[in-house]
Design a protein around this motif. Structure first.
Motif, short mmCIF file in Angstrom:
data_model
loop_
_atom_site.label_atom_id
_atom_site.label_comp_id
_atom_site.label_asym_id
_atom_site.label_seq_id
_atom_site.Cartn_x
_atom_site.Cartn_y
_atom_site.Cartn_z
N HIS A 130 80.87 28.03 105.06
CA HIS A 130 81.29 29.84 105.17
C HIS A 130 81.05 30.11 106.58
CE1 HIS A 130 82.52 33.89 105.45
NE2 HIS A 130 81.42 34.40 105.05
N HIS A 448 77.95 42.45 101.81
CA HIS A 448 78.97 41.89 102.25
C HIS A 448 80.52 41.97 101.89
CE1 HIS A 448 79.97 39.24 105.74
NE2 HIS A 448 80.68 38.21 104.80
N HIS A 450 83.70 39.80 103.61
CA HIS A 450 84.74 38.50 104.58
C HIS A 450 85.63 39.91 105.10
CE1 HIS A 450 82.56 34.52 102.79
NE2 HIS A 450 82.13 35.77 101.82
CU CU Z 1 80.45 36.19 105.14
#
Ligand code: CU
Ligand code: C2O
Ligand code: CU
Length: 528
Positions: A130, A448, A450
């Protein structure tokens, strides 16, 4: 909220961004004499900026993960996992070898097309890479559903849409991210300006340093201990030794000049409060890869797992031979007043101020060089463009309740269930939404998302049981700009304004305490 040290600083929990000028900027004037701490393995290099070709070329890499070994503490070798890479086509400087177990620093350019052939050469287990903080399509994002078995490969092909800034890459297989990162799988990813961009006025080249802050517990035979107790699994694993750029006792020699120092917290779970041994303020120029509009001065700096914060540091005021230490304190709290979840004997006071004196994470040794004071640009980047009032649900934020029950952690009473999203998790591309994390768990969770970075709109309290510990670290919470990871303290409600799109599909949001993520504190949002 409670008392704050008398430091000149803009506090922006809200939207009055941009107008105030940064405070006046003397060079570092603090003084401290200390014995230089020895570095663990000779002279570790610093993953600093490289000399890239002037023209941006497309880049094709081979990247792989393999079992290897590395020296983390003096006198012993540790078995590790690590990323390795080679440039198949493009600028050879794009891959800079990592120190110790760290993967190579990948130097990408804004606007560049990047192809990566990733091979899982681990002895066993699935993995996937990632690119934390990069805005990419779903199939380029390195999600658990795309994890590949040992012996297999995965082809990435994406354009770097982000501007210049500090990012990183790490594995993301469900249930094994914590162990793989801990064994060594992580690397810096630095996005450099595309040729069209202004080069920026921050120090570059040898005056651009990066520190990857982590912790490890290294047994006497060199092996890395991980998750030896239920408590580690529930609270998150904290190593007993601070490790910077892969080594204990990290030290680096600096000239009497101004530097950009990029900090990445690559810890599994430790949220840190960083200070200079000199008592100087921290001068923050970027958060999570995005430049702040102006430099922000704070007395210390809170850094959760996965956060990046770039500092401007001027060593010109120090004498040759002096040392400056970056110190770090663990900010872990369990809020006893929350009174749920952890069971007898595990609760303790979240309601006391924290001791922030900390331990040494890195030592800067002032080398023999002429004193050349630097100056920081008045304006660093554009004001964040995401506004709370632009949210399609402004006034009625979507709620995401974080809780701890049955020895694990939950989001809205649910956990990871693969590539699915509920109605509340479904959003429209091109819109901004107001989300609110409501932490009913006794511990803090660094959340978090994305995709695009977001703005913190407000912080308020449901339960004030942990208010005193928050008050001690709150001066170090820098949220004037964009972030992709933010701390949610026990008892807090944190509202964020999140822009969604342009890429459609499923993207992850999760707690970045990797043991929590692995246990299922991870979900998708679906961009339609
Ligand atoms: Cu991330
Ligand atoms: Cu560092 Cu899912 O992220
Ligand atoms: Cu968590």
């Amino acid at each position: 909220m409670s008392s704050r040290p008398p430091i000149s600083r803009r506090r922006l929990l809200g939207w009055g961004v941009g107008a105030c000028a940064a405070v006046a900027l003397p060079g570092c004037t603090g003084r401290q004499s200390a014995t230089p701490s020895a570095s663990a393995s000779g002279t570790p290099q610093t993953p600093s900026a490289v000399e890239l070709e002037p023209q941006v070329r497309d880049l094709t890499l081979r990247l792989w993960a393999e079992a290897s070994d590395a020296q983390i503490v003096p006198g012993t070798t540790s078995p590790v996992y690590r990323y390795q890479a080679e440039v198949l086509d493009g600028d050879p400087a794009s891959v800079q070898p990592g120190t110790s177990y760290l993967g190579p620093t990948l130097h990408l350019r804004s606007g560049q097309r990047v192809r990566v052939n990733f091979e899982n050469r681990l002895p066993e287990g699935e993995t996937i890479v990632h690119w934390h903080g990069l805005l990419v399509p779903q199939e380029q994002d390195g999600q658990p559903g795309d994890a590949i078995a040992a012996g297999s490969s995965y082809d990435y092909d994406f354009v770097v849409e982000n501007g210049e800034g500090t990012y990183w890459y790490h594995p993301h297989p469900h249930m094994h991210t914590g162990e793989q990162v801990y064994r060594g799988m992580a690397g810096l990813l630095i996005v450099h300006p595309g040729t069209a961009d202004a080069a920026g006025a921050l120090p570059t080249g040898a005056n651009d340093l990066a520190l990857v802050l982590q912790d490890r517990t290294v047994a006497s035979d060199g092996s890395l201990s991980y998750l030896t107790s239920m408590r580690d699994q529930m609270m998150g694993f904290v190593g007993d030794t601070l490790v910077t750029n892969g080594v204990a006792g990290y030290a680096v020699s600096v000239r009497r000049e101004a530097y950009r120092v990029r900090l990445l917290s690559g810890t599994n779970s430790r949220t840190q409060y960083l200070t200079w041994s000199t008592g100087d303020p921290m001068r923050v120029v970027a958060t999570d890869g995005r430049a702040l509009p102006q430099m922000v001065e704070v007395p210390g700096l809170l850094l959760t797992p996965a956060q990046r914060t770039d500092l401007w540091v001027d060593f010109s005021g120090f004498d040759v031979g002096e040392t400056v230490q970056l110190r770090t304190a663990n900010t872990f709290v369990e809020s006893g007043g929350m009174g749920r979840g952890m069971g007898a004997g595990m609760g303790s006071a979240g309601d006391a101020a924290l001791d922030l004196s900390g331990e040494v994470a890195a030592t800067f040794q002032i080398a023999d060089s002429p004193s050349a004071p630097g100056s920081i640009p008045e304006s660093l980047g554009p004001a964040p463009s995401v506004l709370a009032e632009d949210a399609v649900n402004s006034g009625s934020p979507k709620q995401f309740v974080l809780s701890t029950a049955r020895m694990t952690h939950w989001i809205n009473g649910t956990q990871w269930e693969g590539r699915v999203a509920s109605e509340v998790e479904t959003v429209r591309a091109g819109t901004v939404e107001l989300w609110e994390f409501v932490n009913q768990s006794p511990m803090a969770h660094p959340m978090h998302l994305h995709g695009q970075a977001f703005r913190v709109v407000s912080r308020s309290w449901d339960s004030t049981a942990a208010e005193a510990s928050w008050a001690s670290i709150e001066p170090g919470v820098v949220e004037e700009g964009m972030r992709d990871t933010i701390i949610v303290w026990p008892g807090q409600r944190v509202q964020i304004a999140v822009p969604f799109g342009p890429h459609l599909g499923y993207f992850l949001y999760h707690c970045h305490i990797l043991e929590h993520e692995d246990a299922g504190m991870m979900r998708n949002f679906l961009v339609t």
